[in-house]
Design an enzyme around this catalytic site. Structure first.
Site, PDB file in Angstrom:
ATOM      1  N   SER A   1      55.961  37.475  -6.630  1.00 45.86           N
ATOM      2  CA  SER A   1      57.221  37.155  -5.934  1.00 45.86           C
ATOM      3  C   SER A   1      57.200  35.658  -5.660  1.00 45.86           C
ATOM      4  CB  SER A   1      57.326  37.942  -4.632  1.00 45.86           C
ATOM      5  OG  SER A   1      57.263  39.317  -4.884  1.00 45.86           O
TER       6      SER A   1
ATOM      7  N   LYS B   1      57.014  35.443   3.649  1.00 49.64           N
ATOM      8  CA  LYS B   1      57.110  34.542   2.491  1.00 49.64           C
ATOM      9  C   LYS B   1      58.415  34.787   1.729  1.00 49.64           C
ATOM     10  CE  LYS B   1      55.460  35.820  -1.361  1.00 49.64           C
ATOM     11  NZ  LYS B   1      54.848  36.198  -2.639  1.00 49.64           N
TER      12      LYS B   1
ATOM     13  N   LYS C   1      64.653  39.118  -6.304  1.00 48.41           N
ATOM     14  CA  LYS C   1      63.577  39.742  -5.510  1.00 48.41           C
ATOM     15  C   LYS C   1      63.591  39.217  -4.070  1.00 48.41           C
ATOM     16  CE  LYS C   1      59.691  41.433  -4.080  1.00 48.41           C
ATOM     17  NZ  LYS C   1      59.526  42.829  -3.758  1.00 48.41           N
TER      18      LYS C   1
HETATM   19  P1  NAD Z   1      46.900  40.402  -3.158  1.00 47.54           P
HETATM   20  O1  NAD Z   1      46.609  39.346  -2.162  1.00 47.54           O
HETATM   21  O2  NAD Z   1      46.391  41.778  -2.938  1.00 47.54           O
HETATM   22  O3  NAD Z   1      46.412  39.920  -4.620  1.00 47.54           O
HETATM   23  C1  NAD Z   1      46.515  38.609  -5.088  1.00 47.54           C
HETATM   24  C2  NAD Z   1      45.246  38.329  -5.875  1.00 47.54           C
HETATM   25  O4  NAD Z   1      45.378  37.045  -6.507  1.00 47.54           O
HETATM   26  C3  NAD Z   1      43.981  38.266  -4.999  1.00 47.54           C
HETATM   27  O5  NAD Z   1      43.039  39.208  -5.480  1.00 47.54           O
HETATM   28  C4  NAD Z   1      43.492  36.814  -5.168  1.00 47.54           C
HETATM   29  O6  NAD Z   1      42.074  36.691  -5.163  1.00 47.54           O
HETATM   30  C5  NAD Z   1      44.080  36.463  -6.521  1.00 47.54           C
HETATM   31  N1  NAD Z   1      44.227  35.031  -6.769  1.00 47.54           N
HETATM   32  C6  NAD Z   1      44.745  34.069  -5.955  1.00 47.54           C
HETATM   33  N2  NAD Z   1      44.772  32.877  -6.575  1.00 47.54           N
HETATM   34  C7  NAD Z   1      44.273  33.081  -7.831  1.00 47.54           C
HETATM   35  C8  NAD Z   1      44.067  32.241  -8.963  1.00 47.54           C
HETATM   36  N3  NAD Z   1      44.378  30.947  -8.928  1.00 47.54           N
HETATM   37  N4  NAD Z   1      43.538  32.784 -10.073  1.00 47.54           N
HETATM   38  C9  NAD Z   1      43.220  34.112 -10.116  1.00 47.54           C
HETATM   39  N5  NAD Z   1      43.390  34.954  -9.085  1.00 47.54           N
HETATM   40  C10 NAD Z   1      43.914  34.453  -7.953  1.00 47.54           C
HETATM   41  O7  NAD Z   1      48.499  40.410  -3.305  1.00 47.54           O
HETATM   42  P2  NAD Z   1      49.405  41.587  -3.892  1.00 47.54           P
HETATM   43  O8  NAD Z   1      49.839  42.482  -2.776  1.00 47.54           O
HETATM   44  O9  NAD Z   1      48.764  42.157  -5.104  1.00 47.54           O
HETATM   45  O10 NAD Z   1      50.706  40.741  -4.318  1.00 47.54           O
HETATM   46  C11 NAD Z   1      50.759  39.985  -5.517  1.00 47.54           C
HETATM   47  C12 NAD Z   1      52.184  39.499  -5.696  1.00 47.54           C
HETATM   48  O11 NAD Z   1      53.067  40.634  -5.773  1.00 47.54           O
HETATM   49  C13 NAD Z   1      52.686  38.649  -4.507  1.00 47.54           C
HETATM   50  O12 NAD Z   1      53.489  37.595  -4.981  1.00 47.54           O
HETATM   51  C14 NAD Z   1      53.488  39.627  -3.677  1.00 47.54           C
HETATM   52  O13 NAD Z   1      54.495  38.988  -2.886  1.00 47.54           O
HETATM   53  C15 NAD Z   1      54.062  40.542  -4.754  1.00 47.54           C
HETATM   54  N6  NAD Z   1      54.386  41.895  -4.315  1.00 47.54           N
HETATM   55  C16 NAD Z   1      53.533  42.604  -3.519  1.00 47.54           C
HETATM   56  C17 NAD Z   1      53.872  43.906  -3.121  1.00 47.54           C
HETATM   57  C18 NAD Z   1      52.955  44.728  -2.245  1.00 47.54           C
HETATM   58  O14 NAD Z   1      53.375  45.821  -1.793  1.00 47.54           O
HETATM   59  N7  NAD Z   1      51.723  44.318  -1.966  1.00 47.54           N
HETATM   60  C19 NAD Z   1      55.088  44.476  -3.532  1.00 47.54           C
HETATM   61  C20 NAD Z   1      55.937  43.727  -4.373  1.00 47.54           C
HETATM   62  C21 NAD Z   1      55.578  42.437  -4.747  1.00 47.54           C
END
Ligand code: NAD
Length: 302
Positions: free
Chosen positions: A103, A247, A178
């Protein structure tokens, strides 16, 4: 396996960068659909978790992306996407399609797209809604922005992870959609929580209020699926982090400012979510903003 125009069907090679709450289950859906998947995360724990679920991982990002037909990023925000791309872009093959499913901020996405497309890569934005549960069963809603030709190539990959796929327009339009969806959801949640706080103070029963709202015009996703379940019950564990909601609401608000659209409700909403996120910390669920609003109410009486 594929040329620069053919759809990316299994067993095309896909690198998925960011094996967190969303990335790991989405990568597993690709594995299930017979894509050759290599995952990478900067966190060794996340790599280990994905590996223990049966996924293939690389310990270096360059090895994960080398030879990939598509690269998917599922990272916290636009800044992380930019950092990750800077760290691996020199290892990406020429006709690769890069898909940012995070997102992210649509304005940043357009800037990044100019650079990536200028270098000859395909680039689309394809954020998701539906949360972890729908990531696990492969039924996410996916909003896709970018050129039709690149989306045509990526569509089979997206279909492996989602049930409803919407083409929203030019690059960045998926990210805009989104953020705006989550703004509407976040504003609806605040309205419901505030109404219950006012009603309670006046002597109305919050549970009865929820029943009335749910068969009246005030009904929304929060009144139906969150008020009783997570807010009035004070369990605050719906599964979507407050920091991510703050965010997303902030992205919608900064989009309004970037394109000069007056958005006074979004201004107020964004401030409340940011304040709540700062007050409640990184681990808080988004429904805990109910506790924050109730706290503001009690402070007033002090
Ligand atoms: P999360 O924090 O669980 O996972 C993000 C991962 O990215 C972490 O494991 C982190 O170590 C990794 N990371 C960060 N920087 C990095 C880099 N430079 N290289 C490699 N890995 C890196 O977050 P999430 O809940 O999986 O969300 C991911 C995206 O999806 C976000 O943008 C979030 O807004 C979106 N999203 C989340 C949800 C939800 O329910 N959690 C729903 C819809 C959208």
């Amino acid at each position: 396996m594929s040329d620069a125009t053919s759809p990316l069907l299994p067993p095309a090679r896909i690198a998925l960068i960011g094996l967190g709450n969303m990335g790991a289950p989405m990568a597993l859906q690709l594995v299930k659909t017979d894509y050759q998947v290599c995952g990478f995360d900067i966190s060794p724990d996340a790599r280990q978790r994905f590996s223990s679920m049966g996924g293939g991982v690389a310990s270096e990002v360059a090895s994960a992306v080398a030879g990939a037909d598509a690269i998917i990023t599922l990272l916290p925000d636009s800044k992380a996407v930019r950092q990750a791309l800077d760290s691996f872009i020199q290892s990406v093959k020429a006709d690769c399609v890069i898909i940012d499913m995070s997102s992210s901020d649509p304005v940043e996405t357009r800037k990044l797209g100019q650079e990536l497309i200028g270098k000859g890569f395909g680039f689309i934005d394809a954020p998701v809604s539906g949360g972890v549960r729908r990531a696990v069963d492969g039924t996410l809603t996916i909003m896709v922005g970018g050129s039709s030709a690149t989306i045509d190539r990526a569509e089979p990959v997206l279909q492996a992870m989602g049930k409803s796929i919407f083409r929203t327009g030019d690059l960045g339009s998926g990210h805009a959609m989104k953020a705006l969806n989550n703004y509407v959801s976040a504003a609806g949640l605040l309205a419901a929580v505030e109404a219950v706080a006012i009603g309670k103070q006046f002597g109305l029963d919050p549970l009865l209020m929820t029943d009335v709202l749910n068969v009246s015009t005030g009904r929304n996703n929060t009144t139906e699926a969150k008020l009783k379940q997570f807010i009035i019950s004070e369990t605050y564990n719906a599964g979507f982090p407050l920091k991510l909601m703050a965010k997303d609401v902030g992205i919608a608000n900064s989009l309004a400012h970037a394109i000069d659209v007056p958005a006074p409700l979004s201004d107020a909403c964004s401030k409340l979510w940011t304040d709540a996120s700062n007050a409640l910390g990184n681990s808080a669920d988004h429904t805990a903003i109910g506790k924050h609003i109730a706290g503001l109410n009690s402070q007033k009486g002090d």
